[in-house]
Design a protein around this motif. Structure first.
Motif, PDB file in Angstrom:
ATOM      1  N   GLU A   1       0.806  -1.207   0.000  1.00 36.13           N
ATOM      2  CA  GLU A   1       0.000   0.000   0.000  1.00 36.13           C
ATOM      3  C   GLU A   1       0.847   1.269   0.000  1.00 36.13           C
ATOM      4  OE1 GLU A   1      -3.988  -1.369   2.482  1.00 36.13           O
ATOM      5  OE2 GLU A   1      -2.315  -0.447   3.572  1.00 36.13           O
TER       6      GLU A   1
ATOM      7  N   ASN B   1     -10.085   3.147  -2.949  1.00 36.42           N
ATOM      8  CA  ASN B   1      -9.944   2.186  -1.851  1.00 36.42           C
ATOM      9  C   ASN B   1     -11.273   1.867  -1.179  1.00 36.42           C
ATOM     10  OD1 ASN B   1      -8.220   0.504  -0.257  1.00 36.42           O
ATOM     11  ND2 ASN B   1      -8.537   1.906   1.449  1.00 36.42           N
TER      12      ASN B   1
ATOM     13  N   ALA C   1      -4.173   3.182   0.196  1.00 41.10           N
ATOM     14  CA  ALA C   1      -4.730   2.423  -0.925  1.00 41.10           C
ATOM     15  C   ALA C   1      -3.700   1.419  -1.402  1.00 41.10           C
ATOM     16  CB  ALA C   1      -5.125   3.355  -2.063  1.00 41.10           C
TER      17      ALA C   1
END
Length: 326
Positions: free
Chosen positions: A29, A89, A100
């Motif tokens: 992420e 997301n 995200a």
């Protein structure tokens, strides 16, 4: 950090601003300092526990957001701190920072502003996926857009117009129809005052629409199917009217038409490269001016509840944005 919070699933007026710990990225992420986050219809559903996804509480809604990368997970490649990006997301964007998956983050060209990007991702990518992928749109066709003054609706009007199609916009007020014409619609139908099927038939010389974008649902879906041309494609995106329609299957047989579901979130997860290619085409359209995401209003985190209500009550023409630094 400041965020608009859902502490318990419930009506829109039960949520409000609060504080959350700053997000820490997992290995795959990135964390983004949010400059602008788009408000979508599913945001009004997710805080009520009426969406397919039910995040762990407390959480902040807001699935699409643009900003600058502030930290990166250990396994992430191809991004750097300080990079301008656009991301999806499902939730978390109505906050000062959001995380995200790197596979759901899109590099943002310098010529595209954060506001434009946040206004475009879900609406324009959904409309593009519906029209060009599921609908196999061809120049010269006629496209009927239900709920044409909303975020996805106006995106569909612009995308279809840019593809060389004639657009029929269906909306609920004269003011909304004016916005649709400004976006490129050739014909406007007030479906609260006119019979949708008969109006579409009249506008097309009895032939019907080749492609239908449906974000409204309810009784309008069946009327739109009845208004399609032979080999028409009806693309079901959502149910803003509240009711999930049931379509008589004999209509599909008699018209040789297709009824297809459009779930952009799942397309992004299952076919990320194809989705990235489409988003790149949308951002290029914003750069060259052929696409122009309309922005209805900007709100701070403290005002996010007002934005959700405005969208839920279908008072917005274009996109609503949450801007944490506002």
């Amino acid at each position: 950090m400041r965020a608009y919070l859902c502490n318990a699933f419930g009506p829109l007026d039960t949520h409000g601003p609060g504080d959350l710990p700053p997000p820490v990225p997992a290995d795959d992420e990135v964390v983004i300092e949010v400059a602008a986050a788009g408000v979508n219809y599913y945001d009004t559903l997710i805080v009520q526990g009426r969406y397919q996804i039910r995040p762990a509480l407390p959480f902040s809604p807001g699935g699409e957001f643009a900003g600058t990368i502030s930290s990166i997970g250990a396994a992430v490649e191809g991004f750097h701190i300080g990079q301008r990006v656009l991301a999806f997301n499902s939730f978390g964007g109505f906050a000062e920072k959001a995380r995200a998956r790197a596979s759901q983050v899109f590099p943002l060209p310098d010529a595209v502003s954060f506001d434009q990007a946040a206004a475009a991702l879900v609406a324009y990518a959904t409309a593009w996926f519906a029209l060009h992928d599921r609908g196999r749109l061809r120049a010269g066709e006629t496209v009927l857009v239900l709920g044409a003054a909303g975020g996805v609706g106006l995106a569909a009007v612009q995308i279809a117009r840019a593809a060389g199609c004639t657009v029929i916009a269906a909306a609920s007020t004269p003011e909304k129809l004016d916005a649709c014409r400004h976006a490129g619609a050739a014909i406007g139908i007030n479906y609260r005052q006119e019979d949708l099927k008969e109006a579409v038939k009249s506008a097309t010389g009895g032939r019907g629409a080749d492609v239908v974008i449906d974000v409204v649902g309810g009784a309008y879906t069946e009327a739109a199917v009845r208004a399609t041309a032979w080999r028409g494609r009806v693309l079901v995106i959502g149910f803003a009217a509240g009711d999930i329609p049931r379509i008589p299957a004999n209509l599909l047989l008699l018209k040789g038409c297709e009824l297809s579901g459009v779930f952009w979130d799942e397309f992004l997860r299952r076919e990320p490269q194809a989705c990235h290619n489409q988003v790149s085409a949308i951002l290029a359209g914003i750069e060259n001016g052929s696409l122009a995401p309309p922005i209805h209003g900007r709100y701070g985190i403290e005002e996010a509840g007002e934005a959700l209500k405005e969208l839920a009550e279908r008072r917005a023409t274009g996109k609503l944005l949450i801007c944490p630094k506002r």
